[in-house]
Write a protein that holds these residues in place. Structure first.
Motif, mmCIF file in Angstrom:
data_model
loop_
_atom_site.group_PDB
_atom_site.id
_atom_site.type_symbol
_atom_site.label_atom_id
_atom_site.label_comp_id
_atom_site.label_asym_id
_atom_site.label_seq_id
_atom_site.Cartn_x
_atom_site.Cartn_y
_atom_site.Cartn_z
ATOM 1 N N GLU A 29 0.882 -1.297 -0.028
ATOM 2 C CA GLU A 29 -0.111 -0.115 -0.002
ATOM 3 C C GLU A 29 0.784 1.172 -0.015
ATOM 4 O O GLU A 29 0.562 2.252 0.841
ATOM 5 N N ILE A 30 1.956 1.505 -0.774
ATOM 6 C CA ILE A 30 2.732 2.515 -0.980
ATOM 7 C C ILE A 30 1.953 3.578 -1.332
ATOM 8 O O ILE A 30 2.144 4.781 -0.787
ATOM 9 N N THR A 31 1.030 3.567 -2.334
ATOM 10 C CA THR A 31 -0.032 4.778 -2.569
ATOM 11 C C THR A 31 -0.687 5.060 -1.559
ATOM 12 O O THR A 31 -0.762 6.348 -1.312
ATOM 13 N N SER A 32 -1.472 4.152 -0.929
ATOM 14 C CA SER A 32 -2.214 4.455 0.490
ATOM 15 C C SER A 32 -1.350 5.380 1.403
ATOM 16 O O SER A 32 -2.024 6.331 1.929
ATOM 17 N N LYS A 33 -0.226 4.809 1.733
ATOM 18 C CA LYS A 33 0.538 5.484 2.790
ATOM 19 C C LYS A 33 1.172 6.776 2.435
ATOM 20 O O LYS A 33 1.153 7.742 3.190
ATOM 21 N N LEU A 34 1.506 6.724 1.207
ATOM 22 C CA LEU A 34 1.890 8.287 0.652
ATOM 23 C C LEU A 34 0.699 9.213 0.871
ATOM 24 O O LEU A 34 1.129 10.521 1.415
ATOM 25 N N PHE A 35 -0.421 8.937 0.408
ATOM 26 C CA PHE A 35 -1.368 9.808 0.265
ATOM 27 C C PHE A 35 -1.980 10.105 1.747
ATOM 28 O O PHE A 35 -2.113 11.367 2.129
ATOM 29 N N LYS A 36 -1.788 9.360 2.691
ATOM 30 C CA LYS A 36 -2.278 9.497 3.767
ATOM 31 C C LYS A 36 -1.111 10.522 4.600
ATOM 32 O O LYS A 36 -1.497 11.354 5.215
ATOM 33 N N HIS A 37 0.174 10.234 4.229
ATOM 34 C CA HIS A 37 1.142 11.199 4.842
ATOM 35 C C HIS A 37 0.836 12.550 4.365
ATOM 36 O O HIS A 37 1.040 13.613 4.958
ATOM 37 N N LEU A 38 0.670 12.769 2.895
ATOM 38 C CA LEU A 38 0.457 13.945 2.386
ATOM 39 C C LEU A 38 -0.753 14.874 2.860
ATOM 40 O O LEU A 38 -0.614 15.838 3.176
ATOM 41 N N THR A 39 -1.600 13.960 3.230
ATOM 42 C CA THR A 39 -2.870 14.513 4.090
ATOM 43 C C THR A 39 -2.599 14.938 5.626
ATOM 44 O O THR A 39 -3.100 16.044 5.859
ATOM 45 N N GLN A 40 -2.252 14.108 6.365
ATOM 46 C CA GLN A 40 -1.815 14.302 7.602
ATOM 47 C C GLN A 40 -0.284 15.267 7.985
ATOM 48 O O GLN A 40 -0.694 15.930 8.741
#
Length: 254
Positions: free
Chosen positions: A136-147
């Motif tokens: 889930e690299i995509t999910s983890k990156l977008f979570k990081h960008l959001t938070q």
């Protein structure tokens, strides 16, 4: 030089290089998978010229099918552009706010993800092979960008580049179970009774990860080109000695 330009406006340019028999090593862009690094550097220089930038603007990572990402700064300018040993280590996704840096991702059959935020100018690339997808690299990156970066996912536009199609992506049960464990990929898999293989749509699974991160469906575009079936595609599955495409994005001068 064959290149698919996905976006070219006043703010951003994004695209993906293609296999091209008229170029050295058929336009291979990867130093880590080449016959002669000099050929790859020449191909990259031609790409840079076509994009009106220099090779020193390229930023490349040493991709390891990880879920690791890196925020690129001006100090990273030119890393991995001409030599592997200067590339950003053990990283499969890059993002930056800086203009005039060409973020690079290398793929044959894996899924390249290119994205930009129209509001704050954030850009990035992700390398998501099946291992990166189940991590889930995509999910983890977008979570990081959001938070952490306080980006609204509703401002992000995503281009999913050419990759191995579901028809050609055959796997055994061990890989199928990893996708099934995600809990949202069932619609993107089927079983072939004749070959006793599972077929997975990695592009659609990555698209679902983007949607689950809050990115509007209408802001996600998929290049349907199959890297195995298209003459413009490098396919590791078809040819173990294949070269690599380069997916890229650059934010133009403010």
């Amino acid at each position: 030089m064959k290149t698919n330009i996905y976006v070219n406006n006043e703010k951003f340019i994004t695209g993906m290089t293609l296999k091209d028999g008229a170029e050295p090593e058929s336009n291979n862009m990867a130093i880590h998978a080449c016959e002669n690094p000099t050929n790859v550097v020449e191909n990259r220089k031609k790409l840079a010229a076509s994009l009106h930038c220099g090779l020193e603007t390229f930023v490349c990572s040493n991709q390891t099918h990880s879920a690791n990402f890196h925020r690129v700064t001006l100090d990273d300018k030119g890393r991995g552009a001409e030599r592997m040993d200067t590339a950003i280590a053990d990283t499969d996704a890059l993002y930056t706010y800086e203009p005039n840096l060409l973020l690079c991702s290398f793929t044959a059959d894996c899924v390249p993800v290119i994205f930009y935020n129209e509001v704050n100018g954030l850009i990035g690339v992700i390398h998501s092979g099946w291992q990166g997808t189940v991590k889930e690299i995509t999910s983890k990156l977008f979570k990081h960008l959001t938070q952490v970066e306080h980006c609204s996912p509703r401002d992000i536009h995503v281009q999913i580049g050419a990759a191995l199609s579901q028809e050609k992506f055959e796997v055994d049960e061990d890989v199928y179970l990893k996708f099934k464990d995600l809990g949202y990929a069932d619609d993107f898999m089927y079983y072939n009774d004749q070959t006793r293989k599972y077929h997975i749509d990695n592009q659609q699974t990555v698209k679902k990860q983007c949607e689950l991160a809050g990115i509007p469906t209408e802001q996600i575009t998929i290049d349907q080109t199959c890297t195995y079936m298209s003459p413009d595609g490098f396919s590791y599955r078809q040819d173990k000695h294949s070269g690599r495409h380069l997916s890229f994005i650059m934010k133009k001068c403010d």
